[in-house]
Design a protein around this motif. Structure first.
Motif, short mmCIF file in Angstrom:
data_model
loop_
_atom_site.label_atom_id
_atom_site.label_comp_id
_atom_site.label_asym_id
_atom_site.label_seq_id
_atom_site.Cartn_x
_atom_site.Cartn_y
_atom_site.Cartn_z
N TRP A 227 3.15 51.01 -29.36
CA TRP A 227 2.00 51.52 -30.09
C TRP A 227 2.29 51.65 -31.60
O TRP A 227 1.43 51.35 -32.43
N ALA A 228 3.48 52.06 -31.94
CA ALA A 228 3.82 52.30 -33.35
C ALA A 228 3.69 51.04 -34.19
O ALA A 228 3.34 51.09 -35.37
N THR A 229 3.98 49.89 -33.61
CA THR A 229 3.92 48.64 -34.37
C THR A 229 2.63 47.85 -34.13
O THR A 229 2.40 46.83 -34.76
N SER A 230 1.80 48.33 -33.22
CA SER A 230 0.53 47.66 -32.97
C SER A 230 -0.47 48.00 -34.08
O SER A 230 -0.46 49.10 -34.64
N LYS A 231 -1.34 47.07 -34.40
CA LYS A 231 -2.38 47.30 -35.40
C LYS A 231 -3.69 47.79 -34.79
O LYS A 231 -4.65 48.06 -35.52
N ALA A 232 -3.75 47.89 -33.46
CA ALA A 232 -4.99 48.29 -32.79
C ALA A 232 -5.47 49.65 -33.31
O ALA A 232 -4.67 50.56 -33.54
N CYS A 233 -6.79 49.77 -33.47
CA CYS A 233 -7.34 51.04 -33.96
C CYS A 233 -7.54 52.04 -32.83
O CYS A 233 -7.73 53.24 -33.08
N ALA A 234 -7.50 51.56 -31.58
CA ALA A 234 -7.74 52.45 -30.44
C ALA A 234 -7.08 51.86 -29.20
O ALA A 234 -6.75 50.67 -29.15
N ALA A 235 -6.90 52.73 -28.20
CA ALA A 235 -6.32 52.27 -26.94
C ALA A 235 -6.87 53.11 -25.80
O ALA A 235 -7.13 54.30 -25.95
N ILE A 236 -7.04 52.45 -24.66
CA ILE A 236 -7.33 53.14 -23.40
C ILE A 236 -6.00 53.50 -22.78
O ILE A 236 -5.14 52.64 -22.62
N VAL A 237 -5.80 54.77 -22.44
CA VAL A 237 -4.48 55.23 -21.98
C VAL A 237 -4.64 56.10 -20.75
O VAL A 237 -5.70 56.69 -20.50
N ASN A 238 -3.56 56.21 -19.99
CA ASN A 238 -3.54 57.15 -18.87
C ASN A 238 -3.41 58.58 -19.37
O ASN A 238 -2.94 58.84 -20.49
N GLU A 239 -3.79 59.52 -18.54
CA GLU A 239 -3.81 60.93 -18.94
C GLU A 239 -2.43 61.49 -19.24
O GLU A 239 -2.29 62.48 -19.95
N ASP A 240 -1.38 60.86 -18.71
CA ASP A 240 -0.02 61.40 -18.89
C ASP A 240 0.70 60.81 -20.11
O ASP A 240 1.92 60.95 -20.24
N ILE A 241 -0.03 60.20 -21.03
CA ILE A 241 0.61 59.61 -22.21
C ILE A 241 1.31 60.69 -23.03
O ILE A 241 0.86 61.84 -23.11
N THR A 242 2.44 60.34 -23.64
CA THR A 242 3.26 61.35 -24.34
C THR A 242 3.28 61.17 -25.85
O THR A 242 3.98 61.88 -26.55
N ILE A 243 2.52 60.20 -26.38
CA ILE A 243 2.50 59.96 -27.83
C ILE A 243 1.13 60.31 -28.39
O ILE A 243 0.15 60.44 -27.64
N GLU A 244 1.05 60.43 -29.71
CA GLU A 244 -0.21 60.70 -30.40
C GLU A 244 -0.72 59.41 -31.04
O GLU A 244 0.07 58.53 -31.40
#
Length: 329
Positions: A51-68
């Motif tokens: 995610w840190a190096t991706s240029k995407a403005c948004a992402a669909i994620v699972n509820e247990d994601i640990t990053i902001e």
């Protein structure tokens, strides 16, 4: 090009918005390739690091994601990101190929055929005697549907597919390019006078509702009765299903796998890519056959088998570990 806000997308997903973005979203894309106007997906924690190096403005994620998400970026938290991804792909899906008229003037349709209201038939198609096609089906150019076959409503058949005589296709099915439904089963017997004698295959194929058959896959007709695929079965490209096989509901067969004749699959069976199943075997409900495996014996319900010949997955992994150690000693 479509332009949707993150709120538009979440109105469909009903997830939890984390962060904010004012960026219009033009398409979905994988993390590594996404641009600033695209939305991506994180369906497993092991992909969070991208995610840190991706240029995407948004992402669909699972509820247990640990990053902001970060500045001017947004997450939509859902219970299952993979399922939500399919909904987003539907939002951005382009229109299907265009029909200028419901039935093209070059299509050959026998006078006894019955065509449902709203069905589209493309150029160069052949629809044989006593064929029945339900409402709102889509038959793309150069499809062949032979005598007395039945095609359900809302079914889509792509170019080059062949449905042989007397076969039955359910509602809401998809046959991809060059799929063949109802070719002769592979039946021959030695004969002193003639070498090999062909055994007539006088049955048919019956596909349930919501069945999908991949490009260049074949489902052979039965020798006596029917080869049957239950509702919701999904068959990948380049798959062979032999005569008189019976598949339960919601079975999955990955590319280059194959069933010999008279194989029975229970409900929810998964066959991995390039796996092969010997004739007259039964694979129980919910069983999994690993990719590249060769199955020579019945598989109980719920079992996972691997290897060639296929054995219980835990046994196979132990065998491979022992062989690996032996190779390094």
């Amino acid at each position: 090009m479509k332009n949707l806000t993150i709120q538009d997308i979440n109105a469909v997903l009903n997830g939890i918005l984390v962060g904010k973005t004012n960026q219009s979203i033009t398409a979905p894309e994988q993390l590594e390739l996404a641009s600033e106007t695209e939305i991506s997906f994180i369906g497993n924690k092991k992909y969070e690091k991208f995610w840190a190096t991706s240029k995407a403005c948004a992402a669909i994620v699972n509820e247990d994601i640990t990053i902001e998400p970060g500045e001017n970026r947004c997450f939509i938290k859902v219970k299952n990101a993979d399922l939500a991804m399919s909904q987003v792909l539907e939002l951005f899906a382009p229109e299907p190929p265009q029909f200028d008229e419901l039935i093209h003037q070059t299509a050959t349709i026998h006078k006894s055929a019955k065509i449902g209201i709203g069905t589209k038939i493309g150029a160069g198609c052949y629809i044989g005697p006593n064929v029945e096609i339900g409402e709102n089906a889509t038959i793309y150019p150069n499809v062949t549907i032979l005598d007395e076959s039945k095609i359900g409503k809302n079914t889509i058949i792509w170019s080059g597919a062949v449905v042989r005589e007397r076969c039955i296709i359910g509602n809401n099915c998809i046959l991809h390019p060059n799929a063949t439904i109802g070719a002769d089963g592979f039946g021959f017997r030695p004969c002193p006078e003639k070498g090999l004698v062909k055994i007539p295959q006088i049955g048919n194929v019956v596909l349930g509702n919501y069945v999908e058959i991949g490009a260049n896959s074949s489902v052979d007709r039965g020798k006596f009765s029917s080869t049957v695929l239950g509702d919701g079965c999904k068959i990948d490209n380049l798959v062979q299903i032999g005569h008189n096989s019976k598949l339960g509901k919601f079975c999955i067969m990955a590319g280059n796998s194959g069933l010999a004749g008279s194989v029975t699959l229970g409900n929810g069976v998964i066959i991995g890519g390039s796996a092969s199943i010997k004739d007259h075997l039964t694979i129980g409900d919910g069983a999994i056959v690993g990719a590249g495996s060769g199955v020579a014996a019945d598989v109980p319900a719920g079992k996972t088998v691997l290897g060639y010949p296929a054995v219980d997955a835990r046994t196979a992994l132990k065998q491979w570990a022992i062989l690996k150690r032996m190779a390094t000693e």
